[in-house]
Design a protein around this motif. Structure first.
Motif, PDB file in Angstrom:
ATOM      1  N   TYR A 198       0.837  -1.206   0.000  1.00  0.00           N
ATOM      2  CA  TYR A 198       0.000   0.000   0.000  1.00  0.00           C
ATOM      3  C   TYR A 198       0.873   1.258   0.000  1.00  0.00           C
ATOM      4  O   TYR A 198       0.687   2.164  -0.807  1.00  0.00           O
TER       5      TYR A 198
ATOM      6  N   ARG B 107      -5.770   8.331  -5.425  1.00  0.00           N
ATOM      7  CA  ARG B 107      -7.177   8.317  -5.009  1.00  0.00           C
ATOM      8  C   ARG B 107      -7.770   6.910  -5.009  1.00  0.00           C
ATOM      9  O   ARG B 107      -8.934   6.752  -4.659  1.00  0.00           O
TER      10      ARG B 107
ATOM     11  N   ASN C 277      -8.670   5.119  -7.576  1.00  0.00           N
ATOM     12  CA  ASN C 277      -9.769   5.130  -8.526  1.00  0.00           C
ATOM     13  C   ASN C 277      -9.583   3.994  -9.525  1.00  0.00           C
ATOM     14  O   ASN C 277      -8.715   4.051 -10.393  1.00  0.00           O
TER      15      ASN C 277
ATOM     16  N   ALA D   7      -6.831  -0.610  -0.595  1.00  0.00           N
ATOM     17  CA  ALA D   7      -7.436   0.721  -0.463  1.00  0.00           C
ATOM     18  C   ALA D   7      -8.938   0.610  -0.242  1.00  0.00           C
ATOM     19  O   ALA D   7      -9.507   1.370   0.556  1.00  0.00           O
ATOM     20  N   ALA D   8      -9.582  -0.345  -0.926  1.00  0.00           N
ATOM     21  CA  ALA D   8     -11.017  -0.558  -0.703  1.00  0.00           C
ATOM     22  C   ALA D   8     -11.274  -1.042   0.718  1.00  0.00           C
ATOM     23  O   ALA D   8     -12.256  -0.634   1.358  1.00  0.00           O
TER      24      ALA D   8
ATOM     25  N   VAL E 214      -9.411  -0.351   3.350  1.00  0.00           N
ATOM     26  CA  VAL E 214      -9.198   0.803   4.234  1.00  0.00           C
ATOM     27  C   VAL E 214     -10.405   1.731   4.187  1.00  0.00           C
ATOM     28  O   VAL E 214     -10.871   2.214   5.230  1.00  0.00           O
ATOM     29  N   LYS E 215     -10.942   1.983   2.999  1.00  0.00           N
ATOM     30  CA  LYS E 215     -12.112   2.859   2.877  1.00  0.00           C
ATOM     31  C   LYS E 215     -13.314   2.277   3.588  1.00  0.00           C
ATOM     32  O   LYS E 215     -14.063   2.992   4.248  1.00  0.00           O
ATOM     33  N   SER E 216     -13.520   0.962   3.441  1.00  0.00           N
ATOM     34  CA  SER E 216     -14.686   0.358   4.093  1.00  0.00           C
ATOM     35  C   SER E 216     -14.524   0.363   5.610  1.00  0.00           C
ATOM     36  O   SER E 216     -15.498   0.550   6.338  1.00  0.00           O
TER      37      SER E 216
ATOM     38  N   ALA F 292     -12.880   2.612   7.294  1.00  0.00           N
ATOM     39  CA  ALA F 292     -13.018   3.999   7.729  1.00  0.00           C
ATOM     40  C   ALA F 292     -14.477   4.445   7.735  1.00  0.00           C
ATOM     41  O   ALA F 292     -14.868   5.317   8.522  1.00  0.00           O
ATOM     42  N   SER F 293     -15.305   3.853   6.875  1.00  0.00           N
ATOM     43  CA  SER F 293     -16.694   4.271   6.800  1.00  0.00           C
ATOM     44  C   SER F 293     -17.577   3.570   7.831  1.00  0.00           C
ATOM     45  O   SER F 293     -18.703   3.993   8.064  1.00  0.00           O
TER      46      SER F 293
END
Length: 128
Positions: free
Chosen positions: A16, A76, A78, A117-118, A120-122, A124-125
């Motif tokens: 990462y 990002r 993306n 990254a996905a 980490v985003k999940s 964090a949400s």
């Protein structure tokens, strides 16, 4: 707020971190491609010297822009725009030694990075 180091395994976190750093280097190196392509496009050759074909100069400029966009997409995470970086990474293999190392890192670890990254985003949400 949890940090990526706390969420990911040590190997995934290392990947990462490396891919994010490679994204910055792609942006940095691609700016040189854009500037070089524009300089070749607008330069007037000295008498007796052959001009660089405009298609070559435009190709370098477009490749540089793709690298900048791809580097930003990496930062990002993306998934829609990251395929641009594969094209530029193959071109950067010729940028020995830095471009070669950065390209190998990205070509080997980009998919794993996007999954991390996905994750980490999940994480964090999620509340709490």
């Amino acid at each position: 707020m949890t940090k990526p180091k706390e969420i990911l395994s040590p190997g995934d976190y290392s990947n990462y971190r490396n891919i994010r750093a490679a994204g910055v280097l792609f942006i940095f190196l691609s700016v040189f491609l854009v500037l070089g392509g524009l300089a070749l496009l607008f330069a007037t050759p000295e008498p007796g010297q052959k001009a660089v074909p405009p298609a070559v100069a435009m190709g370098l400029t477009v490749a540089g822009l793709a690298g900048v966009i791809g580097g930003i997409a990496i930062r990002r995470a993306n998934r829609r725009q990251t395929p641009l970086i594969y094209t530029v990474a193959v071109l950067f293999l010729l940028y020995f030694p830095i471009g070669t190392v950065v390209s190998v890192v990205v070509l080997r670890g980009l998919d794993r990075y996007l999954n991390s990254a996905a994750e980490v985003k999940s994480a964090a949400s999620q509340p709490g």
